[in-house]
Scaffold this motif. Sequence first.
Motif, PDB file in Angstrom:
ATOM      1  N   GLU A   1     -35.669 -14.385 -63.689  1.00 59.31           N
ATOM      2  CA  GLU A   1     -34.628 -13.830 -62.876  1.00 59.31           C
ATOM      3  C   GLU A   1     -34.549 -12.230 -63.361  1.00 59.31           C
ATOM      4  OE1 GLU A   1     -31.912 -17.500 -61.828  1.00 59.31           O
ATOM      5  OE2 GLU A   1     -31.088 -15.769 -62.940  1.00 59.31           O
ATOM      6  N   GLN A   2     -34.369 -11.395 -62.350  1.00 55.97           N
ATOM      7  CA  GLN A   2     -34.055 -10.088 -62.617  1.00 55.97           C
ATOM      8  C   GLN A   2     -32.961  -9.311 -61.705  1.00 55.97           C
ATOM      9  OE1 GLN A   2     -37.458  -7.346 -62.177  1.00 55.97           O
ATOM     10  NE2 GLN A   2     -36.202  -5.359 -62.124  1.00 55.97           N
ATOM     11  N   LEU A   3     -32.089  -9.025 -62.196  1.00 55.16           N
ATOM     12  CA  LEU A   3     -30.735  -8.241 -61.494  1.00 55.16           C
ATOM     13  C   LEU A   3     -31.435  -7.051 -60.902  1.00 55.16           C
ATOM     14  CD1 LEU A   3     -27.707  -8.371 -60.349  1.00 55.16           C
ATOM     15  CD2 LEU A   3     -27.287  -6.911 -62.609  1.00 55.16           C
ATOM     16  N   VAL A   4     -31.558  -6.964 -59.317  1.00 56.64           N
ATOM     17  CA  VAL A   4     -31.852  -5.868 -58.947  1.00 56.64           C
ATOM     18  C   VAL A   4     -30.871  -4.597 -58.415  1.00 56.64           C
ATOM     19  CG1 VAL A   4     -32.844  -4.993 -56.835  1.00 56.64           C
ATOM     20  CG2 VAL A   4     -33.811  -6.823 -57.840  1.00 56.64           C
ATOM     21  N   LYS A   5     -29.624  -5.313 -58.182  1.00 52.19           N
ATOM     22  CA  LYS A   5     -28.584  -4.250 -57.704  1.00 52.19           C
ATOM     23  C   LYS A   5     -27.267  -5.272 -57.938  1.00 52.19           C
ATOM     24  CE  LYS A   5     -27.035  -0.560 -55.339  1.00 52.19           C
ATOM     25  NZ  LYS A   5     -27.304   0.755 -55.729  1.00 52.19           N
ATOM     26  N   GLU A   6     -26.213  -4.468 -58.310  1.00 55.51           N
ATOM     27  CA  GLU A   6     -24.889  -5.000 -58.241  1.00 55.51           C
ATOM     28  C   GLU A   6     -24.182  -4.030 -57.459  1.00 55.51           C
ATOM     29  OE1 GLU A   6     -23.002  -7.262 -61.565  1.00 55.51           O
ATOM     30  OE2 GLU A   6     -21.834  -5.529 -61.581  1.00 55.51           O
ATOM     31  N   LYS A   7     -23.486  -4.569 -56.567  1.00 50.91           N
ATOM     32  CA  LYS A   7     -22.500  -3.659 -55.784  1.00 50.91           C
ATOM     33  C   LYS A   7     -21.006  -4.242 -55.522  1.00 50.91           C
ATOM     34  CE  LYS A   7     -23.255  -1.392 -51.097  1.00 50.91           C
ATOM     35  NZ  LYS A   7     -24.167  -1.496 -49.857  1.00 50.91           N
ATOM     36  N   ASN A   8     -20.149  -3.243 -55.580  1.00 53.60           N
ATOM     37  CA  ASN A   8     -18.605  -3.675 -55.363  1.00 53.60           C
ATOM     38  C   ASN A   8     -18.202  -3.164 -54.305  1.00 53.60           C
ATOM     39  OD1 ASN A   8     -18.319  -4.823 -57.911  1.00 53.60           O
ATOM     40  ND2 ASN A   8     -18.663  -2.868 -59.008  1.00 53.60           N
ATOM     41  N   ILE A   9     -17.764  -3.666 -53.365  1.00 57.39           N
ATOM     42  CA  ILE A   9     -17.300  -3.450 -51.977  1.00 57.39           C
ATOM     43  C   ILE A   9     -15.994  -4.087 -51.796  1.00 57.39           C
ATOM     44  CG2 ILE A   9     -19.526  -3.256 -51.036  1.00 57.39           C
ATOM     45  CD1 ILE A   9     -19.003  -6.172 -49.388  1.00 57.39           C
ATOM     46  N   THR A  10     -15.003  -3.806 -50.779  1.00 55.58           N
ATOM     47  CA  THR A  10     -13.850  -3.804 -50.310  1.00 55.58           C
ATOM     48  C   THR A  10     -13.681  -4.576 -48.853  1.00 55.58           C
ATOM     49  OG1 THR A  10     -12.624  -2.649 -52.100  1.00 55.58           O
ATOM     50  CG2 THR A  10     -11.360  -3.684 -50.354  1.00 55.58           C
ATOM     51  N   ILE A  11     -13.287  -5.770 -48.751  1.00 55.78           N
ATOM     52  CA  ILE A  11     -13.349  -6.286 -47.250  1.00 55.78           C
ATOM     53  C   ILE A  11     -11.800  -6.907 -47.082  1.00 55.78           C
ATOM     54  CG2 ILE A  11     -14.078  -7.985 -45.491  1.00 55.78           C
ATOM     55  CD1 ILE A  11     -17.095  -7.833 -46.782  1.00 55.78           C
ATOM     56  N   GLU A  12     -11.402  -6.391 -46.014  1.00 59.79           N
ATOM     57  CA  GLU A  12      -9.883  -6.783 -45.933  1.00 59.79           C
ATOM     58  C   GLU A  12      -8.932  -6.964 -47.126  1.00 59.79           C
ATOM     59  OE1 GLU A  12     -10.285 -10.235 -43.784  1.00 59.79           O
ATOM     60  OE2 GLU A  12     -11.511  -9.514 -42.024  1.00 59.79           O
ATOM     61  N   ASN A  13      -9.002  -5.757 -47.838  1.00 57.44           N
ATOM     62  CA  ASN A  13      -8.179  -5.610 -49.061  1.00 57.44           C
ATOM     63  C   ASN A  13      -8.534  -6.668 -50.148  1.00 57.44           C
ATOM     64  OD1 ASN A  13      -6.359  -3.605 -47.986  1.00 57.44           O
ATOM     65  ND2 ASN A  13      -5.314  -5.105 -46.936  1.00 57.44           N
ATOM     66  N   GLU A  14      -9.868  -7.228 -50.050  1.00 53.11           N
ATOM     67  CA  GLU A  14     -10.194  -8.011 -51.286  1.00 53.11           C
ATOM     68  C   GLU A  14     -11.595  -7.497 -51.918  1.00 53.11           C
ATOM     69  OE1 GLU A  14     -11.847 -12.609 -52.097  1.00 53.11           O
ATOM     70  OE2 GLU A  14     -11.382 -12.001 -49.795  1.00 53.11           O
ATOM     71  N   ALA A  15     -11.386  -7.303 -53.127  1.00 52.63           N
ATOM     72  CA  ALA A  15     -12.456  -6.585 -53.723  1.00 52.63           C
ATOM     73  C   ALA A  15     -13.575  -7.690 -54.051  1.00 52.63           C
ATOM     74  CB  ALA A  15     -12.021  -6.083 -55.108  1.00 52.63           C
ATOM     75  N   LEU A  16     -15.035  -7.289 -53.651  1.00 55.07           N
ATOM     76  CA  LEU A  16     -16.053  -8.299 -53.869  1.00 55.07           C
ATOM     77  C   LEU A  16     -16.986  -7.748 -54.575  1.00 55.07           C
ATOM     78  CD1 LEU A  16     -16.409  -9.531 -50.192  1.00 55.07           C
ATOM     79  CD2 LEU A  16     -15.170 -10.710 -52.005  1.00 55.07           C
ATOM     80  N   THR A  17     -17.593  -8.686 -55.590  1.00 53.75           N
ATOM     81  CA  THR A  17     -18.935  -8.178 -56.494  1.00 53.75           C
ATOM     82  C   THR A  17     -20.296  -8.912 -55.583  1.00 53.75           C
ATOM     83  OG1 THR A  17     -17.723  -7.623 -58.359  1.00 53.75           O
ATOM     84  CG2 THR A  17     -20.008  -7.643 -58.530  1.00 53.75           C
ATOM     85  N   LEU A  18     -21.116  -8.085 -55.193  1.00 54.85           N
ATOM     86  CA  LEU A  18     -22.157  -8.586 -54.598  1.00 54.85           C
ATOM     87  C   LEU A  18     -23.330  -8.385 -55.532  1.00 54.85           C
ATOM     88  CD1 LEU A  18     -22.132  -7.413 -50.887  1.00 54.85           C
ATOM     89  CD2 LEU A  18     -21.627  -9.818 -51.834  1.00 54.85           C
TER      90      LEU A  18
END
Length: 87
Positions: free
Chosen positions: A2-19
């Motif tokens: 397994e290899q992490l290609v990208k980690e992205k932090n976003i906010t949707i409807e005032n909820e912080a998400l990590t993809l």
Amino acid sequence: MEQLVKEKNITIENEALTLRYILTRSDRTKGYGARIEKRSSQGGYEEAQQEDLFPNYPQANRFLLSLAQHSVTPVSFPDIVEDYMCL
């Protein structure tokens, strides 16, 4: 593998998400696949995975970078894979 290609932090409807967009490789078939993980600031977790999408690393890596660019989540991932494979 397994290899992490990208980690992205976003906010949707005032909820912080990590993809997290993770490249996988099958030991059995040697094909490359992809997994998306979504963690929320409220403790939620979702993931979706598909094995053996690509025969080589460059194709799999480009696909995952494209998914990250468009902030694809685990919920929409199966539909995206299906559409991509029909091209």
